[in-house]
Design a protein around this motif. Structure first.
Motif, short mmCIF file in Angstrom:
data_model
loop_
_atom_site.label_atom_id
_atom_site.label_comp_id
_atom_site.label_asym_id
_atom_site.label_seq_id
_atom_site.Cartn_x
_atom_site.Cartn_y
_atom_site.Cartn_z
N TYR B 100 0.87 -1.18 0.00
CA TYR B 100 0.00 0.00 0.00
C TYR B 100 0.90 1.22 0.00
CZ TYR B 100 1.00 -1.69 4.69
OH TYR B 100 1.63 -2.24 5.78
N PRO B 101 0.33 2.37 -0.38
CA PRO B 101 1.17 3.59 -0.37
C PRO B 101 1.63 3.88 1.05
CG PRO B 101 -0.87 3.96 -1.59
CD PRO B 101 -1.02 2.64 -0.90
N MET B 102 2.83 4.43 1.15
CA MET B 102 3.39 4.71 2.46
C MET B 102 4.05 6.09 2.46
SD MET B 102 4.99 1.11 3.64
CE MET B 102 6.35 1.09 2.50
N MET B 103 4.15 6.67 3.63
CA MET B 103 4.79 7.98 3.77
C MET B 103 5.70 7.95 4.97
SD MET B 103 3.04 11.72 3.55
CE MET B 103 2.40 11.96 5.18
N ARG B 104 6.80 8.69 4.89
CA ARG B 104 7.72 8.79 6.02
C ARG B 104 7.00 9.41 7.21
NH1 ARG B 104 12.17 12.04 6.61
NH2 ARG B 104 11.71 13.27 4.74
N SER B 121 14.17 7.28 8.91
CA SER B 121 12.74 7.33 9.31
C SER B 121 12.03 6.05 8.93
CB SER B 121 12.01 8.45 8.56
OG SER B 121 12.77 9.60 8.44
N LYS B 122 11.03 5.74 9.73
CA LYS B 122 10.14 4.62 9.37
C LYS B 122 8.98 5.16 8.54
CE LYS B 122 11.07 0.88 12.40
NZ LYS B 122 10.44 -0.23 13.12
N TYR B 123 8.12 4.24 8.13
CA TYR B 123 7.00 4.60 7.25
C TYR B 123 5.68 4.23 7.88
CZ TYR B 123 10.45 5.47 3.69
OH TYR B 123 11.50 5.99 3.00
N LYS B 124 4.64 4.96 7.43
CA LYS B 124 3.29 4.59 7.82
C LYS B 124 2.42 4.50 6.57
CE LYS B 124 1.76 9.31 8.44
NZ LYS B 124 1.95 10.46 9.25
N ARG B 125 1.37 3.73 6.72
CA ARG B 125 0.47 3.53 5.58
C ARG B 125 -0.38 4.77 5.34
NH1 ARG B 125 -3.64 -1.59 5.06
NH2 ARG B 125 -4.57 -1.00 3.07
N ILE B 126 -0.56 5.13 4.06
CA ILE B 126 -1.51 6.19 3.70
C ILE B 126 -2.39 5.69 2.57
CG2 ILE B 126 -0.07 8.13 4.47
CD1 ILE B 126 0.74 8.58 1.54
N SER B 127 -3.44 6.42 2.28
CA SER B 127 -4.35 5.99 1.20
C SER B 127 -3.78 6.43 -0.14
CB SER B 127 -5.73 6.61 1.40
OG SER B 127 -5.63 8.01 1.21
N GLU B 514 13.40 18.80 -1.80
CA GLU B 514 12.24 19.06 -0.95
C GLU B 514 11.28 17.88 -0.91
OE1 GLU B 514 10.61 22.80 -2.32
OE2 GLU B 514 12.60 23.72 -2.35
N PHE B 515 11.30 17.08 -1.97
CA PHE B 515 10.36 15.97 -2.03
C PHE B 515 10.95 14.85 -2.88
CE2 PHE B 515 6.64 13.61 -1.79
CZ PHE B 515 6.06 13.36 -3.03
N MET B 516 10.79 13.61 -2.40
CA MET B 516 11.25 12.46 -3.19
C MET B 516 10.20 11.37 -3.09
SD MET B 516 14.25 9.76 -2.55
CE MET B 516 14.72 8.51 -3.73
N PHE B 517 9.76 10.84 -4.23
CA PHE B 517 8.88 9.69 -4.15
C PHE B 517 9.33 8.58 -5.08
CE2 PHE B 517 5.81 9.23 -7.69
CZ PHE B 517 5.97 10.42 -8.39
N ALA B 518 9.02 7.36 -4.66
CA ALA B 518 9.47 6.17 -5.39
C ALA B 518 8.28 5.28 -5.69
CB ALA B 518 10.49 5.40 -4.56
N GLN B 519 8.36 4.57 -6.81
CA GLN B 519 7.38 3.53 -7.10
C GLN B 519 8.15 2.25 -7.36
OE1 GLN B 519 6.04 5.88 -10.82
NE2 GLN B 519 5.77 3.75 -11.46
N ILE B 533 6.18 6.27 -0.91
CA ILE B 533 6.45 5.08 -1.71
C ILE B 533 5.13 4.54 -2.23
CG2 ILE B 533 7.56 2.83 -1.80
CD1 ILE B 533 9.01 3.51 0.78
N LEU B 534 5.09 4.26 -3.54
CA LEU B 534 3.88 3.71 -4.15
C LEU B 534 4.08 2.23 -4.48
CD1 LEU B 534 3.06 6.64 -6.60
CD2 LEU B 534 2.09 6.21 -4.33
N PRO B 535 3.06 1.40 -4.20
CA PRO B 535 3.21 -0.04 -4.42
C PRO B 535 3.00 -0.44 -5.87
CG PRO B 535 1.03 0.43 -3.53
CD PRO B 535 1.73 1.75 -3.66
#
Lengths: 273, 865
Positions: B100-104, B121-127, B514-519, B533-535
């Motif tokens: 599932y998508p996750m955020m720091r 940092s760890k991650y938590k689940r987001i929608s 300022e922002f980094m995202f991964a899939q 992070i996107l699944p």
């Protein structure tokens, strides 16, 4: 009856056989033939790697080992519950229904081919993919996955030619295995001869290996790198070696023991004065 | 093997689906066609594909065979897939899958971003909603503030081979529609020495490796000696084409062709095929080649007449080798202490090479690629071939991998097929030949660009750029373009794959980002630096179309049907880009109105095989086997045409000939000591000090040999339990953790009090990497061998890694000053036994990180569950 013939000289060590076996049996339930194998820790087909020699005379020999589906399998009488049986096609199966996981067969198998699955309370081993053969597959997963043809499976009669050239692992166990091996290597004795004064590899030197006990002699000529390899020396013996070349004083080496493969190393020959 | 059946999903019969399970990640490089048996929504098994499942071999395939020296070689009727394709369900069902998508947890786009904590940092689940909201609002904000080129899109290989559902670069088209971006150009990897060096010697665009046409046949008929130099054909080709090279190697021995392997390690091919192993210290091969040519010049045992008609600049080269230029004749005695090869062996090798029809075999490994100054050994290898009549029957440079690369006929080493299936048109991703002017950065320069704010370099406008591009100067930021402030990655494997991974870690923690995202499908490597992070699905969870082209046996075209439903909330890379496109109001333009099914059919329509098999029959049979071309034996082999007629078949060099003194380099970089016009032995320079005998080597006394990994493809497959049980894959530590093996010769281990299974620290001035000692005679003394690509598991991000990601401490500088390849093998380190308990006391948190006993770090390791 079925047989499996493994040609070591064609085994490249890719582990496809070990992996394909896991792919078939980990997480898959093949009752009544077998319960799932645990994800790790069991090796119904186990690749055995042996590194041989020392720099730069080194090789690796790969030997796939598995349940031998012996005609006189000691696991069968060892099982108090009579859970282990041999099929008409020669394949030996541990019936997971009857087995209670006591582990007696594990100890009894001289090839170490049986594993105890404590979670499921069963003893487990290679089934030669009998569940697939019974639905029409021609060969088990390991053979299907082998890229070089090192593994061959089929009717004993059809494989007669190969079997006649083959041997079994540990014939001293006397269990009459149905798994045969071609090309099991003996030990090698190797080295390189050189002339340090002229700084060159000595080609055409004669290397004579003499068995200290029997007196049997083996002779080779060195190649353009001064290399010699006595290949496939069977059994564990002690040898002495003499290296000679016209115009040079010979060199002698004693106590060459083929318990392991031997790289004698670089052998200098000096010109006769 | 049951036919595909429709019906209920419970207790259905097994269905067999055909999938490309290869790992180059470029559409026309498909391979490893496999049969996936599924039942009740689960993958039961993965096995070799049988070509004759639905076709009659004789009637339909025009089967080929090579007849040579009284013997016959035939391809198998099965595909020869490697172990990690067979075991691939372990990647599908991996405990490291991002579901599932996750955020720091400490990233707040409206408050504190905490870039300095990336990697910790760890991650938590987001929608999905929230994730897409943040991504698109960040994109818009950054575009508004800095311009669209502030977005760096990392979108290059390697990875699963997907076509319509492209795993790399599906975002490039979207970003162009959106207004632009900065493209990370994957500077050519695994080809460095040839790309930056050999192209100036013999042309051979676009990669710089030798012409391959029909070489499997040429070798079989004509070659007397095979020199495997930078080649492990039992390992590297696995992920790209499978195991045909293995079968061929056995056959060539059967034909009586001698096989000599020149490498620091007894690699997996040498271990089973070598008639002789010449052990050479990592990245010293340039000296070895020079000494060989010295011996030939001295004895006159080379093809003088050939050089008169086929080469230029030979006198300059000879002057250097004989010592007229610098007073140092490059004799075997000079080369021996540098290379670790005794001078008498060098002479014997030189004499054997001169007396036999010799083909040098490469496999994208060794000094031709991954070392400092790789341009020099690569060019010198070509020079040796030239001096013995390159292109005469039996004497070429053969490659054991990438057969048919970039759809080029002169890269077909195997018997030519009637047609080469081509899926480029249906491909939605980024291709290696795409440029992005004006704003791009070579991958090797990304950390430097971010950390220093500016940089400049030569060449690399794309992976297939012509030699002349190497004379073009570029800079970052480009004119009118922004510095980077946002990173979007669909290939999060930088840290463990490229130059100085620790620099990359520092760059991603820079406040400018300022922002980094991964899939990505798995929580591994660079994903640990991302804010979001996107699944992503594995390809077995998606429909697509595939072709098997690289295997060398028979070409295949096949529709690919989803094997199992997507895990968790994962989507394909292409579907994710569509989601982002939709939020940006660009979906219609992006897809061009084509659905995924449309694109799949379009793949067949434009495959070049649409006249050979109808869409209906393709779906009914499930695949198409391309027959062999009738006249394949007549194709001139390798450089044969140039050999016979250099005037009418010129090379693509300025002179049209083999340039012992490179005319282009003389014109543009005459004073470059690191890549001079005449190739040389370069012990050190402004870019590198990584050889024994230099000041640094007093402290860091071992040379690393780091190859393409045995049990994975680059950073892939490092969590597969069945592979990690194998002794050469991982070494179990006293703490139960599976460490990456570090091979040491017994003499080197003993010197340092290291025994088999000890945990060791490999270190230099760039950081430390842990590993498990594997004491072996398969490396020569002076060498520390470690496969590249291990999963990063930081103890201190940017400083100490537990996972064995050696690339965190490889040189940061590129191949040389003007050549921006990476240099990730043949560099200095030291190693010592590690007190694990003491390390745990000093860094308790990372050691408390959960890990799966079989798979290593997993989702739970980094997520608050």
């Amino acid at each position: 009856m079925k047989a499996l013939v493994i040609d070591i000289s064609k085994c490249n060590g890719c582990y496809n056989c070990q992996i394909a076996c896991k792919d078939e049996h980990c997480g898959n339930d093949w009752m009544p033939y077998a319960k799932p194998q645990p994800d790790t820790g069991q090796f119904w087909l186990k690749m055995v790697e042996e590194e041989r020699g020392t720099v730069p005379k080194v090789r690796v020999t790969y030997t796939p080992t598995l349940c031998m589906h012996c005609d006189e399998a000691p696991c069968i009488p060892a099982c108090r519950l009579k859970a282990i049986y041999k099929r008409d096609d020669g394949i030996v199966i541990i019936d997971p229904e009857k087995c209670n996981g006591c582990g007696d067969c594990v100890a009894e198998c001289p090839y170490g081919a049986i594993y105890l699955n404590e979670d499921l309370s069963v003893a487990q081993k290679c089934t030669m993919c009998a569940h697939l053969l019974d639905r029409g597959w021609k060969e088990p997963r390991c053979v299907d996955a082998c890229p070089t043809g090192a593994l061959q499976f089929g009717e004993e009669d059809e494989l007669k030619g190969l079997i006649s050239k083959a041997e079994v692992l540990h014939p001293e166990f006397e269990t009459k295995p149905r798994v045969y091996y071609i090309g099991l290597p003996g030990r090698f004795v190797a080295g390189a001869v050189y002339d340090s004064e002229e700084d060159k590899c000595l080609e055409g030197a004669t290397a004579i290996l003499t068995d200290t006990d029997t007196g049997e002699k083996f002779t080779l000529k060195t190649d353009n790198y001064g290399d010699f390899w006595f290949e496939d020396m069977k059994g564990e013996h002690t040898y002495s070696m003499k290296i000679e070349k016209a115009g040079y004083s010979p060199s002698e080496i004693k106590d060459i023991c083929t318990k392991k493969d031997v790289n004698i190393g670089d052998i200098e020959l000096c010109r006769k004065s | 093997m049951a036919e595909k059946e429709k019906g209920s999903t419970v207790n259905e019969a097994e269905k067999t689906l055909i999938r490309d399970i290869s790992f180059c990640g470029v559409p026309e490089n498909g391979s490893n066609a496999s049969m996936v048996d599924v039942k009740d929504g689960k993958i039961i098994r993965i096995r070799p594909m049988h070509y004759d499942w639905k076709y009659d071999a004789k009637k339909d395939m025009n089967p080929w065979k090579i007849e040579a020296r009284g013997k016959t070689f035939e391809p198998s009727m099965k595909t020869l897939i490697p172990p990690y394709s067979i075991a691939y369900k372990q990647r599908v069902y991996s405990p490291a899958r991002i579901l599932y998508p996750m955020m720091r947890v400490d990233f707040d786009p409206n408050g504190n971003r905490n870039p300095q904590n990336r990697g910790v940092s760890k991650y938590k689940r987001i929608s999905w909603d929230r994730a897409l909201d943040i991504i698109t609002s960040e994109m818009n904000r950054i575009k508004e503030k800095y311009g669209p080129t502030a977005v760096l899109y990392q979108s290059d290989q390697h990875g699963e081979n997907k076509v319509v559902q492209a795993d790399h670069g599906a975002g490039r088209k979207l970003l162009r529609l959106w207004g632009g971006f900065t493209q990370q150009n994957r500077q050519p990897d695994s080809w460095e020495g040839w790309w930056w060096g050999s192209k100036h010697f013999w042309g051979c665009e676009p990669v710089g490796q030798g012409k391959q046409s029909n070489l499997l046949y040429d070798i079989s008929k004509n070659t007397e000696l095979l020199l495997f130099w930078g080649c492990d054909q039992e390992t590297t080709p696995w992920g790209w084409g499978g195991q045909l090279p293995s079968r061929l190697s056995y056959w060539w021995t059967e034909l009586g062709i001698k096989q000599i392997y020149v490498c620091p390690d007894l690699n997996y091919a040498a271990a089973v095929h070598a008639d002789k192993w010449i052990s050479v210290l990592p990245n010293t091969d340039a000296a070895l080649y020079l000494a060989i040519t010295y011996h030939w010049f001295k004895k006159g045992t080379y093809d003088k007449e050939y050089l008169k008609t086929h080469a230029v600049g030979v006198e300059k080269y000879e002057a250097y080798v004989m010592g007229e230029e610098d007073g140092v004749p490059k004799t075997p005695e000079w080369a021996a202490p540098i290379t670790g090869v005794p001078s008498r062996v060098i002479k014997a090798l030189a004499e054997e090479w001169a007396s036999k029809r010799t083909t040098v075999v490469i496999g994208n490994g060794g000094p031709g690629i991954r070392g400092p100054y790789a341009t020099e050994p690569a060019r010198l290898q070509g020079i040796c071939l030239a001096m013995q009549g390159l292109g005469k029957p039996g004497a070429n440079q053969a490659k054991m991998i990438e057969w048919g690369l970039f759809d080029k006929p002169d890269q077909y080493a195997q018997p030519k097929p009637l047609r080469v299936p081509y899926l480029r048109k249906a491909y939605t991703g980024g291709h290696p030949d795409e440029t992005n002017h004006p704003s791009f950065i070579p991958k090797t320069y990304v950390p430097k660009a971010i950390l220093e704010g500016e940089c400049d370099w030569w060449g690399c406008e794309c992976e297939t750029a012509n030699r002349r591009d190497q004379f073009v100067h570029y800079k970052y930021p480009a004119n009118g373009c922004s510095k980077i402030h946002m990173v979007w990655t669909d290939s999060p494997s930088w840290i463990t794959c490229w130059n100085s991974g620790n620099d990359y870690v520092r760059a991603m923690r820079h406040p400018d980002i300022e922002f980094m995202f991964a899939q990505h499908p798995w929580l591994e490597n660079d994903c640990l630096m991302a804010d979001i992070i996107l699944p992503v699905n594995t390809k077995l969870e998606e429909d697509d179309i595939g072709a098997d082209i690289f295997s060398g046996q028979y070409n295949l075209l096949f529709p690919e049907h989803k094997c199992v439903e997507p895990l968790g909330e994962s989507y394909s890379d292409y579907e994710i880009v569509c989601k982002i496109a939709e939020r940006l109001g660009l979906l219609g333009e992006y897809t061009g109105g084509k659905s995924i099914d449309d694109l799949i059919k379009y793949g067949w329509e434009t495959s070049r095989c649409e006249d050979l098999i109808s869409w209906e029959e393709l779906n009914e049979k499930g695949y198409y086997v391309v027959p062999t071309s009738d006249d394949w034996e007549d194709v001139p082999a390798g450089f044969y045409n140039f050999y016979k007629d250099p005037e009418n078949y010129p090379l693509s060099t300025p002179s049209g000939k083999l340039e012992f003194e490179a005319i282009g380099l003389l014109e543009h970089f005459p004073l470059d000591l690191e890549r001079p016009p005449v190739p040389k032995w370069v012990a050190k320079g402004i870019s590198h000090e990584e050889t024994i005998g230099t000041e640094r080597s007093k402290e860091y006394t071992l040379l690393v040999c780091s190859n393409h990994p045995r049990w994975g493809v680059h950073s892939q497959h490092d969590d597969m339990a069945w592979l990690r049980e194998i002794g050469t894959c991982k070494v179990k530590g006293p703490d139960g953790y599976l460490y990456h093996p570090v091979w040491l010769h017994p003499s080197e281990a003993e010197k340092r009090g290291i025994r088999q299974g000890d945990i060791v620290s490999i270190y230099n001035d760039r950081g430390t990497v842990l590993g498990g000692a594997y004491i072996t005679e398969r490396v020569m003394p002076g060498v520390l061998y470690i496969d590249h690509g291990a999963k990063w598991d930081p103890i201190v991000p940017g400083e100490i890694d537990r996972g064995g990601a050696i690339n965190t401490i490889v040189p940061r500088n590129t191949t040389s000053k003007n050549a921006v390849g990476h240099a990730v093998s043949g560099f200095l380190v030291e190693v010592e036994k590690t007190d694990l308990e003491e390390l745990k006391r000093e860094y308790p948190q990372p050691f408390k990180r959960k890990f799966h006993l079989a798979a290593g770090t997993i989702l739970e390791s980094f997520v608050n569950l």
